[in-house]
Design an enzyme around this catalytic site. Structure first.
Site, PDB file in Angstrom:
ATOM      1  N   ASP A  96      -3.132   4.791  -2.276  1.00  0.00           N
ATOM      2  CA  ASP A  96      -4.346   5.278  -1.582  1.00  0.00           C
ATOM      3  C   ASP A  96      -4.523   6.638  -1.994  1.00  0.00           C
ATOM      4  O   ASP A  96      -3.993   7.432  -2.073  1.00  0.00           O
ATOM      5  CB  ASP A  96      -3.786   5.250   0.015  1.00  0.00           C
TER       6      ASP A  96
ATOM      7  N   ASP B  86       0.902  -1.152  -0.131  1.00  0.00           N
ATOM      8  CA  ASP B  86      -0.189  -0.107  -0.088  1.00  0.00           C
ATOM      9  C   ASP B  86       0.944   1.224   0.116  1.00  0.00           C
ATOM     10  O   ASP B  86       1.814   1.345   0.896  1.00  0.00           O
ATOM     11  CB  ASP B  86      -0.998  -0.031   1.253  1.00  0.00           C
TER      12      ASP B  86
END
Length: 567
Positions: free
Chosen positions: A207, A99
């Site tokens: 993200d 991520d």
């Protein structure tokens, strides 16, 4: 197929490390726990594992507030553990995607600590700092530089008492936004990304990456319903320099690498027109985006105002994305993730008599679309939402903030709790259900989040042992993507788009046709007057079904029945 397009035949499995597997009994999942479950993932057949953040973090937003991008939070293990995970996953043919959270950092990141130390610090401009609004004293009502509302409630600006200026945080006040207008910020991010790729990871899920470019100067937003705050999203979603930044990132980080890496952009508010630009291979931005249109269909005036999804709306939404990206670009396919309620409780039926069938139906429908499917941990077991009893059971900062504000505003407590049970991110974050032992086999200690009480019936050990389980249905669907080229490469045609309970479509490629039939209801469904050319499928082959073998491929569908036919 080009090696650069390997992801079109791949299936990604998302792990929320905090809730996946605890190896040391502290009640929190960790990287060694993930390593211990790699054989399970290999048996499922997934190609890529995406890890939600495991970096050093104060855990204000469960790791999405990062204090050090190049180290691992001790809660999750060490860099040596990550190296071992990469090595052992690669040995099983599984890629690892990390991520990437670079719209904001933690307020405890050294960059921000320096930035807030003084107005003339060299890193002051690494974040968004502004004085109070003209005519207002700092800290007074309405003094914030803009009227934007934070996604986690309240103003999107926080006053720093030491310097007398406000900093921008689109999310928690402990998540200050990075200023991507500053080239030093961008190069620091790119250097960090290269460091991880050199360490052996295979790409990034990015993200809220379409928030990194803001309109300058930052303007007020239109007032939100029942709020004194404004909607800032038109001024930071898909901002004026976003394509420039992503193309620069690609050139600086990914270009020239010997193997094609996976890049996925989480992009709230993205349209199909935007997605074509973002995912066009010729533009060198990202391979695919996460869009939120279909997971917003059950939301009313605000996130916590929920209703049952109308299947016709769902088909129109997903069908539009299939059509728009048919020639250029690529879709990501998902029902749920760490931010969304459990799929079977939301789009299927978690009633005991229908849970297994509807979980299999959801797998069949989603994975037969054109795009790269994502499986969220426990989805392959048919895990359900959690029956939270009281407000104290909710841990997620977004849910806690909503409860406090709604109660303070005089809302009905029972209705507020009902809203939270439907929409809270906590639903996705309950521990993975491995077996019927204490704490579902997740931990020998007290889990950080309550285990769903249905784990004695719904768990991986029982599912792996039962060839008719949701797990094995997912395994078969994943295997079909690897072996049936039409699934990855065929075109897509929706059937009966206005039918209230039938989800049906065809896929075709090089002379092969597939037909997906799915009954999104608890009643029987006749097909004869609904599907055109149904007789042409009477001698077709049943590739996959979730309720056994029907008397004929075109027999009426039972409750929550799904079939995949080939001719």
């Amino acid at each position: 197929m080009s090696d650069d397009l390997w992801f079109r035949e791949a299936v990604v499995y998302q792990i929320y490390p905090r809730s996946f597997q605890d190896s040391n009994g502290d009640g929190i999942g960790d990287v060694p726990g993930i390593i211990s479950r790699l054989d399970y993932l290999e048996q499922l057949g997934v190609d890529v594992v995406w890890l939600s953040p495991i970096y050093t973090s104060p855990q204000d937003d469960n790791g999405y507030d990062i204090a050090d991008y190049q180290d691992i939070d001790p809660t999750f293990g060490s860099l040596a553990d990550v190296d071992a995970l990469i090595e052992q996953a690669h040995a099983r043919g599984i890629r690892i995607v990390m991520d990437l959270v670079v719209n904001h950092t933690s307020d405890e990141h050294p960059w921000f600590v320096e930035s807030r130390s003084s107005k003339d610090n060299p890193k002051r401009d690494w974040y968004w700092w502004q004085p109070s609004r003209d005519g207002h004293e700092p800290g007074t009502v309405g003094a914030e530089p803009t009227n934007w509302e934070s996604f986690f409630s309240g103003p999107a600006w926080d006053l720093d008492e030491a310097t007398g200026e406000y900093y921008l945080h689109l999310f928690s006040r402990k998540q200050p936004d990075l200023n991507w207008e500053n080239p030093e910020v961008r190069e620091a991010v790119y250097a960090m990304m290269r460091w991880w790729l050199d360490r052996g990871i295979d790409g990034f899920r990015m993200d809220v990456i379409n928030m990194i470019s803001k309109v300058i100067p930052l303007p007020d937003g239109a007032l939100l319903p029942m709020s004194q705050l404004g909607d800032g999203t038109p001024h930071f979603l898909n901002g004026p320099r976003i394509h420039e930044f992503l193309q620069e990132m690609h050139a600086s980080v990914f270009e020239g690498r010997p193997e094609k890496l996976l890049t996925v952009g989480e992009m709230p508010g993205v349209t199909v027109e935007d997605a074509i630009l973002y995912t066009d291979p010729a533009r060198n931005e990202v391979d695919m985006v996460f869009q939120f249109e279909h997971v917003g269909l059950d939301i009313g005036a605000h996130k916590w105002d929920r209703s049952r999804v109308d299947l016709r709306d769902l088909k129109a939404s997903l069908g539009r994305w299939q059509e728009a990206l048919a020639e250029v670009g690529w879709n990501s396919l998902y029902w749920n993730n760490h931010d969304q309620p459990r799929a079977v409780s939301r789009f299927g039926s978690d009633a005991p008599e229908h849970r297994v069938a509807s979980a299999k139906l959801l797998a069949t429908v989603l994975h037969l679309h054109r795009g790269t499917p994502y499986v969220y941990q426990g989805e392959e077991l048919g895990m359900t939402n959690v029956p939270f009893a009281t407000a104290a059971d909710f841990l997620d900062i977004e849910s806690v903030n909503y409860y406090d504000l709604a109660v303070a505003a005089g809302g009905d407590v029972e209705q507020i709790l009902a809203n939270l049970r439907l929409g809270s991110r906590d639903n996705a974050r309950s521990p993975m259900q491995w077996d019927d032992s204490a704490n579902a086999g997740f931990s020998t200690g007290k889990p950080w989040s309550a285990t769903n009480p249905n784990y004695p019936e719904i768990n991986a050990a029982a599912a792996v042992a039962d060839q008719d389980s949701v797990f094995h249905h997912y395994r078969r669907v994943i295997e079909l993507r690897h072996t049936e080229p039409t699934i990855a490469h065929g075109d897509f045609t929706m059937i009966a788009p206005n039918h209230p309970t039938l989800y049906a479509f065809t896929r075709s490629h090089e002379g092969t046709e597939l037909l997906v039939l799915a009954n999104f209801s608890g009643d029987d469904l006749a097909l004869a007057d609904v599907v055109e050319d149904l007789d042409g499928w009477s001698d077709s082959t049943l590739l996959l079904g979730n309720l056994g073998t029907p008397t004929s491929p075109t027999a009426p569908l039972g409750p929550w029945e799904a079939r995949l036919l080939k001719r």
